[in-house]
Scaffold this motif. Structure first.
Motif, PDB file in Angstrom:
ATOM      1  N   CYS A  67      35.919   5.854  52.878  1.00 16.13           N
ATOM      2  CA  CYS A  67      36.918   4.962  52.339  1.00 16.13           C
ATOM      3  C   CYS A  67      37.705   5.189  50.938  1.00 16.13           C
ATOM      4  O   CYS A  67      37.277   6.069  50.503  1.00 16.13           O
ATOM      5  CB  CYS A  67      35.710   3.423  51.282  1.00 16.13           C
ATOM      6  N   ILE A  68      38.789   4.574  50.602  1.00 13.83           N
ATOM      7  CA  ILE A  68      39.648   5.349  49.959  1.00 13.83           C
ATOM      8  C   ILE A  68      39.532   4.484  48.643  1.00 13.83           C
ATOM      9  O   ILE A  68      39.760   2.995  48.888  1.00 13.83           O
ATOM     10  CB  ILE A  68      41.529   4.897  50.602  1.00 13.83           C
ATOM     11  N   HIS A  69      39.305   4.567  47.866  1.00 12.33           N
ATOM     12  CA  HIS A  69      38.706   4.404  46.661  1.00 12.33           C
ATOM     13  C   HIS A  69      39.981   4.393  45.109  1.00 12.33           C
ATOM     14  O   HIS A  69      40.169   5.021  45.168  1.00 12.33           O
ATOM     15  CB  HIS A  69      36.733   4.669  46.271  1.00 12.33           C
ATOM     16  N   HIS A 124      27.710  -3.605  53.990  1.00 13.14           N
ATOM     17  CA  HIS A 124      28.346  -5.261  53.625  1.00 13.14           C
ATOM     18  C   HIS A 124      29.472  -5.346  55.101  1.00 13.14           C
ATOM     19  O   HIS A 124      30.174  -6.690  55.341  1.00 13.14           O
ATOM     20  CB  HIS A 124      28.767  -5.562  52.639  1.00 13.14           C
ATOM     21  N   THR A 125      29.497  -4.596  55.647  1.00 15.02           N
ATOM     22  CA  THR A 125      31.184  -4.673  57.104  1.00 15.02           C
ATOM     23  C   THR A 125      31.782  -4.116  56.653  1.00 15.02           C
ATOM     24  O   THR A 125      31.858  -4.215  55.316  1.00 15.02           O
ATOM     25  CB  THR A 125      30.043  -5.571  57.976  1.00 15.02           C
ATOM     26  N   CYS A 128      37.504  -3.195  53.527  1.00 16.92           N
ATOM     27  CA  CYS A 128      36.429  -3.666  52.835  1.00 16.92           C
ATOM     28  C   CYS A 128      36.972  -4.173  51.546  1.00 16.92           C
ATOM     29  O   CYS A 128      37.966  -3.657  50.714  1.00 16.92           O
ATOM     30  CB  CYS A 128      35.133  -2.276  52.876  1.00 16.92           C
ATOM     31  N   THR A 129      35.680  -5.840  51.138  1.00 22.92           N
ATOM     32  CA  THR A 129      36.226  -6.055  49.445  1.00 22.92           C
ATOM     33  C   THR A 129      34.995  -5.712  48.978  1.00 22.92           C
ATOM     34  O   THR A 129      33.567  -5.863  49.474  1.00 22.92           O
ATOM     35  CB  THR A 129      36.707  -7.271  49.806  1.00 22.92           C
ATOM     36  N   ASP A 189      40.218  -3.890  47.394  1.00 28.60           N
ATOM     37  CA  ASP A 189      40.464  -4.472  48.326  1.00 28.60           C
ATOM     38  C   ASP A 189      40.482  -2.515  48.812  1.00 28.60           C
ATOM     39  O   ASP A 189      41.569  -1.879  48.846  1.00 28.60           O
ATOM     40  CB  ASP A 189      41.717  -4.515  48.901  1.00 28.60           C
ATOM     41  N   ALA A 190      39.421  -2.360  49.702  1.00 22.95           N
ATOM     42  CA  ALA A 190      39.476  -0.656  50.186  1.00 22.95           C
ATOM     43  C   ALA A 190      39.432  -0.433  51.582  1.00 22.95           C
ATOM     44  O   ALA A 190      39.741  -1.350  52.237  1.00 22.95           O
ATOM     45  CB  ALA A 190      38.060  -0.333  49.883  1.00 22.95           C
TER      46      ALA A 190
END
Length: 372
Positions: free
Chosen positions: A54-56, A72-73, A238-239, A253-254
């Motif tokens: 994920c881009i963080h 968490h999907t 992904c939130t 929001d990733a």
């Protein structure tokens, strides 16, 4: 890891003993091997490699965000699939969700490796049942007669033992054969049921999966949407919520990359076509079994075609006087025993039947003449 894959070779090890038909063997050998191999591949990529990236931001540790989004999907937005890529959205379905109902949640990928292994167990279950019910009957009757090169004395003794068993248990093998036919029906129910199981697993997208892939390949390149993206997206959202410096809840929001789905999509495209082929073959086999049960003529024809060394009169007599279970036992023995030895066994058994018929007729003739 390579040692584990080498161990899978035992599942497709060619055995000299055949107690079932080739289509039935596809279920518990090739299919089980494929499913376990796929399960190991996904497990390796999932727990050894990096299944999600994920881009963080600097405020959130990379491992924390990746682990959270994996557990968490992730999700995509339905309305964003038809928007222009590179102008309105960065990737099909990737957009900020304005309504929770518009989200498509992706939570299956955590369970793919376990589901594949469970499917392998289900495919092996009919084989396990038949092996238990068969009880080693074919192996016991063979007595190493699959090799024709042995001493005449040994061959004569073993043939006599086989003939004695077949004669003493003549017409008593129906229940044994029906157990095998039940296992074939169970294998057919299993493969069809697993397609519906995977359809439920992918929220109703699996049953038409292969058809939509074919339609996608044949459609125009400009206005087509890859159906694989809908089921196996490579980029999702992904939130992540956390407390900020002021103590308020902050939303991050990733965008997440799912490289594991590149493997998953290939696996399930293959499984869709493989299950369709296996279902058709198994259904044809079941129809063939019903014909055998209902038609003695078909049983005669099959024995004649398969074992041409045996006299036609012997085959006709055996099928006429025996039951369907005896025919199945004869057919399985012919698959395993040396052809010349099997010919002699059938000839001796037919000769015994003729003598028995002649003796019955003689007794009946004497009884008629002895009546006052």
């Amino acid at each position: 890891m390579l040692d584990i894959f080498r161990g899978l070779k035992t599942l497709i090890k060619v055995s000299n003993l055949h107690i079932d038909c080739p289509v039935f063997r596809l279920h518990y050998s090739i299919t089980v091997l494929i499913l376990i191999a796929f399960s190991l591949i996904v497990t390796t990529r999932q727990y050894v490699g990096n299944p999600i990236d994920c881009i963080h931001t600097k405020d959130i540790p990379e491992d924390v965000l990746n682990t959270f989004c994996w557990i968490h999907t992730t999700y995509l937005v339905r309305g964003a699939f038809k928007k222009k890529i590179g102008v309105e959205v960065p990737y099909p379905g990737v957009e900020t969700a304005k309504d929770e109902k518009d989200k498509i949640l992706y939570k299956y990928y955590q369970w793919v490796c376990f589901c594949l292994f469970f499917q392998a167990i289900l495919f092996y279950t009919p084989r396990w049942l038949w092996k238990s019910w068969e009880g080693g009957k074919i192996h016991a009757l063979m007595m190493d007669l699959d090799i024709g090169i042995c001493s005449e004395t040994e061959k004569r003794i073993k043939k006599k033992l086989m003939i004695d068993y077949l004669w003493e248990n003549f017409r008593y093998h129906n229940w044994w054969a029906y157990k095998y036919y039940f296992c074939e029906v169970l294998a057919c129910i299993n493969v069809i049921g697993q397609m519906f199981l995977m359809n439920r697993f992918f929220d109703g997208a699996f049953l038409t999966f292969g058809i939509r892939v074919i339609e996608f390949m044949e459609s125009d390149q400009e206005d087509r949407i890859d159906p694989l993206i809908l089921v196996f997206p490579k980029m999702t959202k992904c939130t992540f919520y956390k407390f900020g410096v002021s103590g308020n809840v902050e939303m991050h929001d990733a965008i997440c990359i799912l490289p594991l789905n590149v493997v998953n999509e290939k696996i399930y495209v293959f499984l869709w076509f493989w299950f369709i082929i296996l279902s058709l073959l198994t259904f044809i086999t079941i129809v063939y079994r019903f014909i055998i049960i209902l038609s003695p003529r078909m049983r005669v024809y099959l024995l004649r075609m398969r074992y041409r060394l045996i006299k036609k009169d012997d085959i006709d007599l055996l099928v006429r006087k025996s039951k369907m279970g005896d025919w199945f036992l004869f057919y399985m023995l012919g698959e395993n025993v040396d052809s010349l030895i099997f010919r002699d066994v059938i000839h001796e058994l037919a000769h015994k039947l003729r003598n028995h018929q002649f003796q019955d007729c003689s007794r009946g003739f004497k009884d008629i003449h002895q009546e006052p």
